[in-house]
Design a protein around this motif. Structure first.
Motif, PDB file in Angstrom:
ATOM      1  N   ARG A 114       0.833  -1.208   0.000  1.00  0.00           N
ATOM      2  CA  ARG A 114       0.000   0.000   0.000  1.00  0.00           C
ATOM      3  C   ARG A 114       0.863   1.251   0.000  1.00  0.00           C
ATOM      4  N   LEU A 115       1.918   1.237   0.782  1.00  0.00           N
ATOM      5  CA  LEU A 115       2.793   2.405   0.856  1.00  0.00           C
ATOM      6  C   LEU A 115       3.548   2.623  -0.457  1.00  0.00           C
ATOM      7  N   LEU A 116       3.935   1.533  -1.112  1.00  0.00           N
ATOM      8  CA  LEU A 116       4.612   1.659  -2.398  1.00  0.00           C
ATOM      9  C   LEU A 116       3.693   2.279  -3.448  1.00  0.00           C
TER      10      LEU A 116
ATOM     11  N   ASN B 191       1.990   7.093  -6.505  1.00  0.00           N
ATOM     12  CA  ASN B 191       1.017   8.172  -6.703  1.00  0.00           C
ATOM     13  C   ASN B 191       1.672   9.541  -6.520  1.00  0.00           C
ATOM     14  N   THR B 192       2.482   9.647  -5.477  1.00  0.00           N
ATOM     15  CA  THR B 192       3.132  10.925  -5.167  1.00  0.00           C
ATOM     16  C   THR B 192       4.081  11.352  -6.281  1.00  0.00           C
ATOM     17  N   ILE B 193       4.866  10.389  -6.781  1.00  0.00           N
ATOM     18  CA  ILE B 193       5.824  10.703  -7.849  1.00  0.00           C
ATOM     19  C   ILE B 193       5.102  11.091  -9.138  1.00  0.00           C
TER      20      ILE B 193
ATOM     21  N   LEU C  40       5.993  17.425  -4.060  1.00  0.00           N
ATOM     22  CA  LEU C  40       6.370  16.243  -3.281  1.00  0.00           C
ATOM     23  C   LEU C  40       6.090  16.408  -1.797  1.00  0.00           C
ATOM     24  N   ASP C  41       6.346  17.611  -1.253  1.00  0.00           N
ATOM     25  CA  ASP C  41       6.229  17.771   0.203  1.00  0.00           C
ATOM     26  C   ASP C  41       4.986  18.547   0.634  1.00  0.00           C
ATOM     27  N   ASP C  42       4.101  18.886  -0.323  1.00  0.00           N
ATOM     28  CA  ASP C  42       2.910  19.636   0.076  1.00  0.00           C
ATOM     29  C   ASP C  42       1.988  18.764   0.930  1.00  0.00           C
ATOM     30  N   PHE C  43       1.498  19.362   2.010  1.00  0.00           N
ATOM     31  CA  PHE C  43       0.562  18.648   2.884  1.00  0.00           C
ATOM     32  C   PHE C  43      -0.785  19.354   3.005  1.00  0.00           C
ATOM     33  N   ALA C  44      -0.746  20.659   3.310  1.00  0.00           N
ATOM     34  CA  ALA C  44      -1.979  21.374   3.651  1.00  0.00           C
ATOM     35  C   ALA C  44      -3.004  21.314   2.529  1.00  0.00           C
ATOM     36  N   VAL C  45      -2.600  21.695   1.314  1.00  0.00           N
ATOM     37  CA  VAL C  45      -3.537  21.696   0.187  1.00  0.00           C
ATOM     38  C   VAL C  45      -3.982  20.272  -0.132  1.00  0.00           C
TER      39      VAL C  45
ATOM     40  N   THR D 149      -1.208  10.743  -0.693  1.00  0.00           N
ATOM     41  CA  THR D 149       0.184  11.040  -1.045  1.00  0.00           C
ATOM     42  C   THR D 149       1.046  10.828   0.194  1.00  0.00           C
ATOM     43  N   LEU D 150       2.354  10.891   0.021  1.00  0.00           N
ATOM     44  CA  LEU D 150       3.261  10.584   1.117  1.00  0.00           C
ATOM     45  C   LEU D 150       3.104  11.537   2.296  1.00  0.00           C
ATOM     46  N   SER D 151       2.945  12.823   2.014  1.00  0.00           N
ATOM     47  CA  SER D 151       2.827  13.791   3.109  1.00  0.00           C
ATOM     48  C   SER D 151       1.607  13.502   3.968  1.00  0.00           C
TER      49      SER D 151
END
Length: 267
Positions: A56-58, A63-65, A199-204, A215-217
């Motif tokens: 699942r994490l992979l 998805n994030t990439i 890659l590192d966006d979380f809030a939006v 996504t990863l964040s």
């Protein structure tokens, strides 16, 4: 003067320690066999092995990439065209107005942007998931690209374009063979910045992510809420290393472009 320089160096070292010490602390304990962040027992790669065995994490990493690459590429194309459109405006007040609208999106809080996108997608009936995240990332990345490309366009002499047109170059030739090569450092900078922000966006992303897509964040936030797990350390370490690789890649590309430009000028 020397005293001021010493204080400046001390302040710089202090800031680097404050910024990077927590990151290296997190990375160090990602190799702890003890399973906690209190006492380091022995070196192990078990947390990384467990991480790569999580299907699942992979999928979330993939998805994030995909989101990051697509949003960076699309926003770079739109951002370059937008920057050219702003520069081509003959009236100064129109340029300043468009640039102000562009800058507002950069300085606006991510929470407001995320909530606005959530309301917009809900009103339009767009299902929250891959498409909503992609559109959101494209939207907040475009102003970044515009800001990176605009200085190169403003510093470009109009005589280059006029000379190309006098030699019979078409509009496409002027863009592809004169403008684009000249602004390429700004284009690369905009692309890599957009990629990093995505890659590192979380809030939006947190606002526009639906069930079944993450996504990863957002995933790291979800894992952190369940309690301390060194899986988070391992995942965060890999994310940090990926970011470092992107920054180094951008640096080497910029240096190569600078050397090529300098060599062309000397020639």
């Amino acid at each position: 003067m020397k005293k001021n320089t010493a204080w400046s160096k001390a302040y710089l070292i202090f800031m680097f320690v404050v910024l990077y010490a927590p990151i290296f602390y997190l990375m160090f304990y990602s190799f702890n066999s003890g399973g906690t962040m209190n006492d380091f027992e022995s070196f192990t790669l078990d947390w990384y092995k467990e991480l790569f065995q999580d299907t699942r994490l992979l999928i979330i990493v993939l998805n994030t990439i995909i989101i990051a690459l697509l949003s960076a590429a699309i926003s770079t194309v739109i951002g370059v065209l937008g920057a050219i459109a702003i520069v081509s405006m003959k009236k100064r007040i129109v340029q300043n107005t468009l640039l102000s609208f562009n800058n507002v999106l950069i300085v606006s809080p991510d929470v407001i942007i995320g909530a606005s996108f959530l309301i917009l997608f809900t009103m339009l009936g767009i299902k929250l998931g891959f498409m909503s995240v992609l559109l959101s990332h494209i939207a907040f990345s475009i102003p970044i690209v515009v800001i990176m490309v605009l200085p190169k366009l403003q510093g470009m002499s109009t005589s280059l374009i006029d000379a190309a047109r006098d030699l019979g170059a078409s509009q496409w030739d002027v863009f592809s063979k004169v403008i684009l090569p000249y602004i390429s450092p700004g284009v690369f900078a905009g692309f890599f910045l957009a990629l990093t922000y995505s890659l590192d966006d979380f809030a939006v992303t947190f606002f526009v992510t639906g069930n079944g897509f993450s996504t990863l964040s957002v995933e790291i936030y979800s894992l952190a809420r369940r309690g301390i797990s060194l899986n988070i350390n391992a995942l965060s370490t890999l994310l940090f290393l990926l970011t470092v690789i992107l920054v180094l890649g951008y640096y080497f590309i910029t240096q190569r472009n600078n050397r090529s430009t300098g060599w062309g000028a000397r020639k």
